[in-house]
Each structure stands twice: as C-alpha cells, then as structure tokens.
Scaffold this active site. Structure first.
Site, PDB file in Angstrom:
ATOM      1  N   GLY A  16     -18.031   4.813  -8.703  1.00 45.71           N
ATOM      2  CA  GLY A  16     -19.265   4.404  -9.356  1.00 45.71           C
ATOM      3  C   GLY A  16     -19.441   2.906  -9.340  1.00 45.71           C
TER       4      GLY A  16
ATOM      5  N   SER B  15     -17.101  17.301  -4.378  1.00 44.99           N
ATOM      6  CA  SER B  15     -15.721  17.063  -3.954  1.00 44.99           C
ATOM      7  C   SER B  15     -15.291  18.131  -2.960  1.00 44.99           C
ATOM      8  CB  SER B  15     -14.792  17.111  -5.175  1.00 44.99           C
ATOM      9  OG  SER B  15     -13.432  17.207  -4.806  1.00 44.99           O
TER      10      SER B  15
ATOM     11  N   TYR C 106     -11.674  22.602 -12.233  1.00 42.66           N
ATOM     12  CA  TYR C 106     -12.237  21.488 -11.467  1.00 42.66           C
ATOM     13  C   TYR C 106     -13.063  22.025 -10.300  1.00 42.66           C
ATOM     14  CZ  TYR C 106     -12.594  17.180  -8.733  1.00 42.66           C
ATOM     15  OH  TYR C 106     -13.068  16.094  -8.015  1.00 42.66           O
TER      16      TYR C 106
ATOM     17  N   GLY D 231     -20.768   6.607 -14.757  1.00 44.62           N
ATOM     18  CA  GLY D 231     -19.365   6.317 -14.491  1.00 44.62           C
ATOM     19  C   GLY D 231     -19.179   5.109 -13.599  1.00 44.62           C
ATOM     20  N   ALA D 232     -19.995   4.075 -13.814  1.00 42.21           N
ATOM     21  CA  ALA D 232     -20.040   2.950 -12.883  1.00 42.21           C
ATOM     22  C   ALA D 232     -19.153   1.773 -13.277  1.00 42.21           C
ATOM     23  CB  ALA D 232     -21.484   2.472 -12.724  1.00 42.21           C
ATOM     24  N   ASN D 233     -18.278   1.953 -14.250  1.00 39.32           N
ATOM     25  CA  ASN D 233     -17.415   0.837 -14.647  1.00 39.32           C
ATOM     26  C   ASN D 233     -16.142   0.758 -13.817  1.00 39.32           C
ATOM     27  OD1 ASN D 233     -16.885   3.270 -16.471  1.00 39.32           O
ATOM     28  ND2 ASN D 233     -15.007   2.082 -16.734  1.00 39.32           N
ATOM     29  N   THR D 234     -15.878   1.790 -13.012  1.00 44.04           N
ATOM     30  CA  THR D 234     -14.647   1.799 -12.227  1.00 44.04           C
ATOM     31  C   THR D 234     -14.818   2.681 -10.993  1.00 44.04           C
ATOM     32  OG1 THR D 234     -12.238   2.159 -12.352  1.00 44.04           O
ATOM     33  CG2 THR D 234     -13.636   3.783 -13.429  1.00 44.04           C
ATOM     34  N   GLY D 235     -13.900   2.558 -10.050  1.00 44.50           N
ATOM     35  CA  GLY D 235     -13.822   3.474  -8.923  1.00 44.50           C
ATOM     36  C   GLY D 235     -15.072   3.575  -8.079  1.00 44.50           C
TER      37      GLY D 235
END
Length: 300
Positions: A28, A146, A172, A22-26
């Site tokens: 990550g 989280s 969640y 998940g490293a394309n945003t936020g």
C-alpha cells in the site's frame, strides 16, 4: 501491452483523487507513493493514524491520512463519511489492506478476522464510496487478491465465520477468493448500470512485506530465510496494483499479477484466476450475503 511494465509507465495522475487502504506500509505504501509522485491527491486510509502520518512524510506530493479500521463497520462508515465530505469525486479506490494467516479471531462485528478485514470491510467501504466514483470518467476500484485464492480456498457459506473449525490457510484463501468474486460481480453490475467506473483485481505474487507478521513463528522464520530467493521487494509487488490502477489499456474485470513462473515475481501482466472465482452463482450469493452482513447496498 507493455511486457516490462514498471512504475515509469504510470501516466500523469494530476487531477486524480486516490484512496489507498493499508497505505502506511508494504504494498500500500509503495502504491500510494508512486501515485503521489505522479501528481495524484492521495489519501492513506489506515488503522494507525500515527504510522500513517509518518508514511505520508516519506512521500512527495499531496498526501493526507484518514483513519480506517476495516475490522469495524462503524469505523468504515465513519471513514467513508469523512472521505465523502472531503472529496466530492474519487477517481481511484485501492482496496489493498489485509491480514494473513491470523489465529482465530473475530472483528468487532463478530466476523472471522481474515474474511471480515480482507473482504467484508472493503465490500462495505466500496459500497459507501461508490457514488463518488460513478460519475468520474476513468474511475476504478482495484482490489488486491492473492495467489492464495487457489490454496485450500472455497466460500464456506455453511460456516463463513469458521465457528465449527478453523484453518488459517483456508480462511485466508476464502477471503482472497472473495476479493475476486467481489471484483467480477461488481464489474458485472457496473456494466449493467452503464457506469464509467470499472472494477479490476491484482495480486503481488510473493512479496517481502509485513503481511506474514500474524503467521506462526515457524512460517515467519522460513519466509525470512527464503525471502531473498523467492520473493520480490514490496515496490515490485505493488506494480500489478499500479498497472491495474493506471494503465490506460486496462479493462474492467481483468486481473493483473507478476509475469514470472508461478506468478511469484516478475513484471506485471494480465493473468487468470481459478475457475471457481468466475462461478456466477457463487458470485451472486456472496454479494447477497455480504450486503446482509454489512448492511451496505450499492447504488447500482
């Protein structure tokens, strides 16, 4: 340990190979960016390759992109095979990708989407890559949990996929509790194996990222209004993960999060998780169920 730990404390990462999901945003993106700047060979493991390549272009250093869809065990297996072929050794696996408060949906394998993505996908990926980490001194598996692991959270073994009734928040919470149970049980097994690898967990507090994009509209609006007051930027939210991944003082089985009030924001420090996240019987049962559901066993 340093009380005001920042990205400047990340030691030289040259010679290390890091895989960040998940490293394309936020979070990550910020995690991968710092690792690459410090010299690591970084793989952005992302669902959308085009977005991943755009993200890689915004980073300095040796950065590549690997397609990975955590909602598909076939994709997880394909990604793991490609990563194994490209990298005989892996120093760091950061299980960062996740979804939050989605409507009731299932993965391609029939799992409830939050549990399937946040826990089972990462469980399978870790198991399929672990033998690339085991021989590497100082190697780590960092899994992002989280504060949600405390909120309406339990492992509903009688209905793991929420087929009888569905709660966005409960599902969640289950997935984030599972992340911690997985980390602690993995560390237990690594220790018993005498492995050089350690398992560590982290959480970002409340960070201003795209994670709420699947949430109800009212919640998204509320978050946007209070974000400047109650949240921290993604770069700050990534610091607990970076500390867990790189601080030489970190020990296996530890959990890092923001040090401010309520662990919402602040400099990263060692924090505690809920009592149920340490329950041995739950840890072991979840591990067995996860092996069953994914068909992945660990080389331990």
């Amino acid at each position: 340990m340093t009380t005001k730990w920042t990205a400047h404390e990340v030691p030289d990462q040259r010679g290390r190979v890091a895989v960040v999901t998940g490293a394309n945003t936020g979070l990550g993106f910020e995690t991968a960016k710092v690792l690459a700047e410090r010299g690591a060979t970084v793989v952005l493991a992302v669902r959308d390759v085009t977005r991943g390549e755009r993200a890689a272009q915004r980073m300095a250093g040796d950065v590549t992109v690997q397609q990975l869809d955590l909602t598909s065990l076939a994709s997880v297996r394909a990604a793991a095979a490609a990563l194994r072929e490209a990298h005989p050794r892996i120093d760091l696996l950061v299980n960062n990708a996740g979804v939050m408060y989605t409507p009731r949906q299932t993965t391609s394998d029939g799992f409830e989407r939050q549990f399937g993505t946040n826990h089972l996908g990462h469980f399978a990926l870790t198991g399929l890559l672990l033998d690339r980490l085991l021989p590497v001194p100082g190697s780590r598996v960092v899994t992002v949990s989280s504060v949600g692991h405390r909120i309406r959270a339990a492992i509903h073994f009688e209905d793991l996929q929420w087929e009888r009734s569905y709660s966005r928040v409960g599902a969640y919470g289950q997935s984030k509790l599972a992340n911690l149970l997985f980390t602690y049980e993995l560390q237990h097994r690594l220790t018993a194996h005498g492995a050089a690898t350690v398992a560590v967990a982290a959480h970002p507090g409340v960070s201003n990222t795209e994670l709420v994009r699947n949430s109800p509209a009212a919640l998204r609006v509320a978050v946007e209004r209070v974000a400047p007051l109650l949240t921290q930027p993604a770069a700050a939210g990534a610091l607990p993960t970076l500390r867990a991944a790189t601080d030489p003082a970190v020990l296996g089985g530890q959990y890092y999060g923001p040090g401010g009030r309520g662990e919402v924001r602040g400099y990263p420090r060692l924090v505690t998780s809920s009592p149920q996240s340490h329950d041995l019987a739950t840890r072991q049962r979840l591990w067995a169920v996860s092996e069953d559901l994914t068909g992945v066993t660990f080389p331990l």
